[in-house]
Design an enzyme around this catalytic site. Structure first.
Site, short mmCIF file in Angstrom:
data_model
loop_
_atom_site.label_atom_id
_atom_site.label_comp_id
_atom_site.label_asym_id
_atom_site.label_seq_id
_atom_site.Cartn_x
_atom_site.Cartn_y
_atom_site.Cartn_z
CE LYS A 53 73.81 -16.52 47.90
NZ LYS A 53 72.64 -16.46 47.02
CD GLN A 97 69.03 -17.28 47.60
OE1 GLN A 97 69.97 -16.54 47.84
NE2 GLN A 97 69.16 -18.40 46.91
CG ASP A 120 72.47 -12.98 42.41
OD1 ASP A 120 73.50 -13.55 42.82
OD2 ASP A 120 71.35 -13.12 42.95
#
Ligand SMILES: NC(=O)c1ccc[n+]([C@@H]2O[C@H](COP(=O)([O-])OP(=O)(O)OC[C@H]3O[C@@H](n4cnc5c(N)ncnc54)[C@H](OP(=O)(O)O)[C@@H]3O)[C@@H](O)[C@H]2O)c1
Length: 293
Positions: A53, A97, A120
């Protein structure tokens, strides 16, 4: 022989467009979009995902910040870090994460993220807006899949789509996006999971199948009708002594079996994975546009 839906090439094309938009920030004298990623512990696949990412952010001309925290961190300490990220005006969006260590309540962490920085798209405010069809941050994987369908001009209106797996980050939001009154959308959707009976009977009726369960080669040729479209989200590590790492990645669909039966299929790797990261960049750009305006 099926058309292989090339997530890698599609992602690169979209990322190049994003790069051009990101360059405009600099030309306008404002700082570029900035994504931060919080990584707790050393969970090997998470380290790989987060590094990818960050690397992709750099390619898209974004600023990126990786915040690594020890796996023993207390929940309150992590909440403190989240609160700092919510306050930082130089960071447009951030992700935490998953999975987190077991002693940390993932729900409590997700709830603490400022919905305006939740790139997200996991916060209930953003999920609620998605459900209502409002403009918001869509969860990255389902959004990336919708972008792939758009790119290949796959019309799903009125088609029967079967989603296998009902997680909050993939299967459930996927089922909503496919069925929403939108383009692409307007599909008739069946959402299946581990308690579903007669799975093969259901999948054999599908025009499009999205499989996201984390079980290598689960979807076999006898479970799909000829000409169906298969989107494989699964990312499974299977032992492979021939590889330097000792493993290779494989999907939830049996690619070798399906390639001669379906009309379109995503490979693993190189299918949904790169589109997920692209989804994250799209959300971060969106978050930064608010500042730009
Ligand atoms: N490529 C990408 O960018 C990307 C992004 C996210 C995830 N992934 C991968 O996608 C897979 C799924 O991830 P996730 O986070 O959605 O998984 P998850 O949270 O573990 O959820 C798995 C889902 O699969 C269902 N399931 C498990 N076994 C099943 C079976 N035998 N038949 C039918 N349904 C079954 C479960 O049903 P119940 O609800 O009944 O337990 C659950 O809904 C994993 O391999 C993950 O690594 C890839």
């Amino acid at each position: 022989m099926a058309v292989i839906l090339d997530g890698k090439a599609t992602a690169l094309r979209i990322q190049n467009d994003i790069r051009k938009q990101s360059d405009k920030f600099e030309l306008a004298g404002v700082h570029r979009p900035h994504l931060a990623a919080v990584l707790v512990g050393e969970h090997a696949p998470s380290v790989v995902y987060v590094n990818n990412k960050i690397k992709t952010c750099e390619r898209a001309g974004f600023h990126s910040t990786l915040i690594r925290l020890r796996k023993e961190i207390l929940q309150d300490e992590l909440l403190e870090e989240i609160s700092k990220l919510n306050e930082r005006s130089d960071i447009d969006g951030y992700i935490v994460q998953l999975p987190l260590p077991e002693h940390i309540d993932e729900n409590a962490i997700t709830m603490a993220i400022d919905p305006g920085k939740d790139v997200d798209g996991f916060h209930p405010v953003n999920l609620g807006k998605m459900l209502l069809g409002h403009d918001t941050f869509l969860p990255a994987t389902p959004m990336g899949i919708m972008e792939l369908l758009k790119t290949y001009q796959i019309d799903i209106s009125g088609k029967h789509c079967v989603v296998i797996g009902r997680s909050n980050i993939v299967g459930t939001p996927m089922s909503i996006l496919l069925s929403r009154k939108n383009d692409p959308g307007n599909a008739t959707v069946t959402l299946t999971h581990s308690r579903t009976k007669n799975m093969a009977e259901i999948t054999r009726q599908a025009d499009l199948i999205v499989v996201a369960i984390g079980k290598a080669n689960f979807l076999t040729a006898d479970m799909v009708k000829t000409g169906a479209i298969v989107i494989d989200v699964g990312t499974n590590r299977v032992e492979d002594p021939g590889k330097k790492t000792g493993y290779r990645l494989t999907g939830d669909a049996d690619f070798e079996q399906l390639i001669d039966k379906v009309s379109h299929i995503t490979p693993v790797p190189g299918g949904v994975g790169p589109m997920t990261i692209t989804g994250l960049l799209i959300n971060t750009l969106k978050a930064s546009h608010r500042r730009f305006k």
